[in-house]
Write a protein that holds these residues in place. Structure first.
Motif, PDB file in Angstrom:
ATOM      1  N   GLU A 109       0.833  -1.211   0.000  1.00  0.00           N
ATOM      2  CA  GLU A 109       0.000   0.000   0.000  1.00  0.00           C
ATOM      3  C   GLU A 109       0.867   1.261   0.000  1.00  0.00           C
ATOM      4  O   GLU A 109       0.489   2.279  -0.576  1.00  0.00           O
ATOM      5  CB  GLU A 109      -0.930   0.017   1.213  1.00  0.00           C
ATOM      6  N   LEU A 110       2.023   1.188   0.654  1.00  0.00           N
ATOM      7  CA  LEU A 110       2.944   2.324   0.733  1.00  0.00           C
ATOM      8  C   LEU A 110       3.827   2.448  -0.504  1.00  0.00           C
ATOM      9  O   LEU A 110       4.527   3.445  -0.665  1.00  0.00           O
ATOM     10  CB  LEU A 110       3.851   2.179   1.961  1.00  0.00           C
ATOM     11  N   GLY A 111       3.841   1.417  -1.346  1.00  0.00           N
ATOM     12  CA  GLY A 111       4.736   1.404  -2.495  1.00  0.00           C
ATOM     13  C   GLY A 111       6.169   1.036  -2.117  1.00  0.00           C
ATOM     14  O   GLY A 111       7.103   1.303  -2.872  1.00  0.00           O
ATOM     15  N   ALA A 112       6.340   0.422  -0.960  1.00  0.00           N
ATOM     16  CA  ALA A 112       7.674   0.047  -0.491  1.00  0.00           C
ATOM     17  C   ALA A 112       8.224  -1.111  -1.310  1.00  0.00           C
ATOM     18  O   ALA A 112       7.513  -2.074  -1.579  1.00  0.00           O
ATOM     19  CB  ALA A 112       7.616  -0.332   0.989  1.00  0.00           C
ATOM     20  N   ARG A 113       9.484  -1.029  -1.671  1.00  0.00           N
ATOM     21  CA  ARG A 113      10.144  -2.102  -2.416  1.00  0.00           C
ATOM     22  C   ARG A 113      11.185  -2.823  -1.560  1.00  0.00           C
ATOM     23  O   ARG A 113      11.576  -3.937  -1.879  1.00  0.00           O
ATOM     24  CB  ARG A 113      10.807  -1.558  -3.686  1.00  0.00           C
ATOM     25  N   THR A 114      11.647  -2.171  -0.491  1.00  0.00           N
ATOM     26  CA  THR A 114      12.601  -2.792   0.436  1.00  0.00           C
ATOM     27  C   THR A 114      12.019  -2.713   1.845  1.00  0.00           C
ATOM     28  O   THR A 114      11.587  -1.646   2.291  1.00  0.00           O
ATOM     29  CB  THR A 114      13.978  -2.096   0.395  1.00  0.00           C
ATOM     30  N   VAL A 115      11.997  -3.866   2.531  1.00  0.00           N
ATOM     31  CA  VAL A 115      11.409  -3.953   3.865  1.00  0.00           C
ATOM     32  C   VAL A 115      12.358  -4.727   4.776  1.00  0.00           C
ATOM     33  O   VAL A 115      12.855  -5.787   4.403  1.00  0.00           O
ATOM     34  CB  VAL A 115      10.034  -4.670   3.825  1.00  0.00           C
ATOM     35  N   ALA A 116      12.593  -4.179   5.962  1.00  0.00           N
ATOM     36  CA  ALA A 116      13.436  -4.848   6.963  1.00  0.00           C
ATOM     37  C   ALA A 116      12.549  -5.371   8.090  1.00  0.00           C
ATOM     38  O   ALA A 116      11.771  -4.619   8.673  1.00  0.00           O
ATOM     39  CB  ALA A 116      14.472  -3.882   7.522  1.00  0.00           C
ATOM     40  N   PHE A 117      12.672  -6.673   8.365  1.00  0.00           N
ATOM     41  CA  PHE A 117      11.913  -7.328   9.433  1.00  0.00           C
ATOM     42  C   PHE A 117      12.835  -7.745  10.569  1.00  0.00           C
ATOM     43  O   PHE A 117      13.930  -8.255  10.311  1.00  0.00           O
ATOM     44  CB  PHE A 117      11.281  -8.633   8.925  1.00  0.00           C
ATOM     45  N   PRO A 118      12.360  -7.641  11.804  1.00  0.00           N
ATOM     46  CA  PRO A 118      13.034  -8.318  12.906  1.00  0.00           C
ATOM     47  C   PRO A 118      12.482  -9.749  12.985  1.00  0.00           C
ATOM     48  O   PRO A 118      11.596 -10.117  12.215  1.00  0.00           O
ATOM     49  CB  PRO A 118      12.592  -7.505  14.128  1.00  0.00           C
ATOM     50  N   ALA A 119      12.983 -10.507  13.916  1.00  0.00           N
ATOM     51  CA  ALA A 119      12.445 -11.855  14.171  1.00  0.00           C
ATOM     52  C   ALA A 119      11.256 -11.686  15.126  1.00  0.00           C
ATOM     53  O   ALA A 119      11.395 -11.776  16.336  1.00  0.00           O
ATOM     54  CB  ALA A 119      13.518 -12.753  14.765  1.00  0.00           C
ATOM     55  N   VAL A 120      10.091 -11.410  14.556  1.00  0.00           N
ATOM     56  CA  VAL A 120       8.884 -11.082  15.329  1.00  0.00           C
ATOM     57  C   VAL A 120       8.563 -12.196  16.335  1.00  0.00           C
ATOM     58  O   VAL A 120       8.579 -13.386  15.997  1.00  0.00           O
ATOM     59  CB  VAL A 120       7.687 -10.838  14.388  1.00  0.00           C
ATOM     60  N   SER A 121       8.280 -11.802  17.547  1.00  0.00           N
ATOM     61  CA  SER A 121       7.831 -12.656  18.663  1.00  0.00           C
ATOM     62  C   SER A 121       8.906 -13.556  19.265  1.00  0.00           C
ATOM     63  O   SER A 121       8.630 -14.277  20.215  1.00  0.00           O
ATOM     64  CB  SER A 121       6.614 -13.518  18.277  1.00  0.00           C
ATOM     65  N   THR A 122      10.139 -13.514  18.748  1.00  0.00           N
ATOM     66  CA  THR A 122      11.159 -14.436  19.250  1.00  0.00           C
ATOM     67  C   THR A 122      11.952 -13.882  20.435  1.00  0.00           C
ATOM     68  O   THR A 122      12.812 -14.581  20.971  1.00  0.00           O
ATOM     69  CB  THR A 122      12.150 -14.843  18.140  1.00  0.00           C
ATOM     70  N   GLY A 123      11.662 -12.676  20.850  1.00  0.00           N
ATOM     71  CA  GLY A 123      12.338 -12.089  21.999  1.00  0.00           C
ATOM     72  C   GLY A 123      11.535 -12.345  23.267  1.00  0.00           C
ATOM     73  O   GLY A 123      11.269 -13.488  23.643  1.00  0.00           O
ATOM     74  N   ILE A 124      11.080 -11.282  23.874  1.00  0.00           N
ATOM     75  CA  ILE A 124      10.352 -11.379  25.143  1.00  0.00           C
ATOM     76  C   ILE A 124       9.045 -12.166  25.016  1.00  0.00           C
ATOM     77  O   ILE A 124       8.550 -12.720  25.991  1.00  0.00           O
ATOM     78  CB  ILE A 124      10.119  -9.976  25.745  1.00  0.00           C
ATOM     79  N   TYR A 125       8.497 -12.271  23.793  1.00  0.00           N
ATOM     80  CA  TYR A 125       7.260 -13.033  23.597  1.00  0.00           C
ATOM     81  C   TYR A 125       7.503 -14.537  23.551  1.00  0.00           C
ATOM     82  O   TYR A 125       6.570 -15.327  23.462  1.00  0.00           O
ATOM     83  CB  TYR A 125       6.522 -12.567  22.350  1.00  0.00           C
ATOM     84  N   GLY A 126       8.777 -14.944  23.588  1.00  0.00           N
ATOM     85  CA  GLY A 126       9.129 -16.330  23.836  1.00  0.00           C
ATOM     86  C   GLY A 126       8.991 -17.329  22.707  1.00  0.00           C
ATOM     87  O   GLY A 126       9.107 -18.537  22.934  1.00  0.00           O
ATOM     88  N   TRP A 127       8.748 -16.871  21.483  1.00  0.00           N
ATOM     89  CA  TRP A 127       8.581 -17.822  20.385  1.00  0.00           C
ATOM     90  C   TRP A 127       9.927 -18.508  20.122  1.00  0.00           C
ATOM     91  O   TRP A 127      10.943 -17.826  19.995  1.00  0.00           O
ATOM     92  CB  TRP A 127       8.125 -17.109  19.114  1.00  0.00           C
ATOM     93  N   PRO A 128       9.968 -19.833  20.015  1.00  0.00           N
ATOM     94  CA  PRO A 128      11.231 -20.518  19.734  1.00  0.00           C
ATOM     95  C   PRO A 128      11.827 -20.028  18.405  1.00  0.00           C
ATOM     96  O   PRO A 128      11.127 -19.963  17.389  1.00  0.00           O
ATOM     97  CB  PRO A 128      10.839 -21.997  19.651  1.00  0.00           C
ATOM     98  N   MET A 129      13.107 -19.672  18.432  1.00  0.00           N
ATOM     99  CA  MET A 129      13.752 -19.037  17.283  1.00  0.00           C
ATOM    100  C   MET A 129      13.637 -19.864  16.004  1.00  0.00           C
ATOM    101  O   MET A 129      13.317 -19.322  14.941  1.00  0.00           O
ATOM    102  CB  MET A 129      15.220 -18.748  17.602  1.00  0.00           C
ATOM    103  N   ALA A 130      13.894 -21.164  16.072  1.00  0.00           N
ATOM    104  CA  ALA A 130      13.864 -21.985  14.854  1.00  0.00           C
ATOM    105  C   ALA A 130      12.468 -21.997  14.235  1.00  0.00           C
ATOM    106  O   ALA A 130      12.317 -21.883  13.011  1.00  0.00           O
ATOM    107  CB  ALA A 130      14.343 -23.402  15.142  1.00  0.00           C
ATOM    108  N   ASP A 131      11.441 -22.118  15.047  1.00  0.00           N
ATOM    109  CA  ASP A 131      10.078 -22.127  14.525  1.00  0.00           C
ATOM    110  C   ASP A 131       9.696 -20.746  14.013  1.00  0.00           C
ATOM    111  O   ASP A 131       9.055 -20.620  12.966  1.00  0.00           O
ATOM    112  CB  ASP A 131       9.101 -22.604  15.603  1.00  0.00           C
ATOM    113  N   GLY A 132      10.096 -19.704  14.728  1.00  0.00           N
ATOM    114  CA  GLY A 132       9.824 -18.336  14.280  1.00  0.00           C
ATOM    115  C   GLY A 132      10.483 -18.042  12.942  1.00  0.00           C
ATOM    116  O   GLY A 132       9.886 -17.418  12.062  1.00  0.00           O
ATOM    117  N   ALA A 133      11.716 -18.519  12.782  1.00  0.00           N
ATOM    118  CA  ALA A 133      12.432 -18.322  11.517  1.00  0.00           C
ATOM    119  C   ALA A 133      11.749 -19.078  10.387  1.00  0.00           C
ATOM    120  O   ALA A 133      11.571 -18.544   9.282  1.00  0.00           O
ATOM    121  CB  ALA A 133      13.883 -18.773  11.668  1.00  0.00           C
TER     122      ALA A 133
END
Length: 180
Positions: A109-133
């Motif tokens: 919607e913004l017309g963005a062509r480059t987007v940077a993501f963190p590893a959502v929910s894998t920090g304090i929210y406790g999601w196991p890193m391998a499954d989150g990845a």
């Protein structure tokens, strides 16, 4: 779409949109959320307060995404998404996948062509890193989007290594930034 892995601080990424692993209040917090608000400055907080006053009085629901200014960040926009808290009793995988899909929808919607993501929910929210990845990479690869480059910006060596395995790119495991 190109997937790039970066070891570093997501607030340093010069992209069209940085995804913030926000809490539902949109008013800042710890981890990535706190860093985005601190470095981005008061403009981001003001835009989030406006969203709370107009559309999200009860907060942004888990799995949803919304954009604001990037304030003082080198990005053009911040896309805030609320990841689920991991539960061993309830499968919340679809909510986590929704964070990535919804963020890419907003990026389009913004017309963005480059987007940077963190590893959502894998920090304090406790999601196991391998499954989150795994969920992150599979969801991004399957998304129908105009985004040309997704960067997973990973703060630590362990997160970087786990995402490199999920991407399945031997080149990604060797350096500061790998591409698939």
């Amino acid at each position: 779409m190109r997937i790039v892995l970066v070891r570093g601080d997501i607030t340093d990424e010069a992209v069209d949109a940085v995804v913030n692993a926000a809490n539902s209040s949109l008013l800042g917090g710890g981890g990535v959320d706190g860093a985005v608000h601190r470095k981005g400055g008061p403009e981001i907080l003001a835009a989030c307060r406006e969203l709370r006053a107009s559309r999200y009085g009860k907060g942004l629901p888990t799995g949803r995404a919304v954009a604001t200014t990037a304030g003082r960040l080198p990005a053009r926009h911040v896309i805030h998404t609320v990841g689920p808290v991991w539960s061993g009793d309830e499968d919340r995988s679809e909510l986590l996948a929704s964070c990535y899909r919804e963020s890419l929808r907003v990026a389009d919607e913004l017309g963005a062509r480059t987007v940077a993501f963190p590893a959502v929910s894998t920090g304090i929210y406790g999601w196991p890193m391998a499954d989150g990845a795994r969920i992150a990479v599979e969801t991004v690869r399957a998304a129908r989007t105009e985004v040309e480059e997704v960067r997973f910006v990973l703060f630590g060596e362990t997160a970087y290594r786990v995402f490199a395995e999920a991407v399945g790119d031997a080149e990604a495991t060797g350096g500061a930034g790998g591409v698939s």
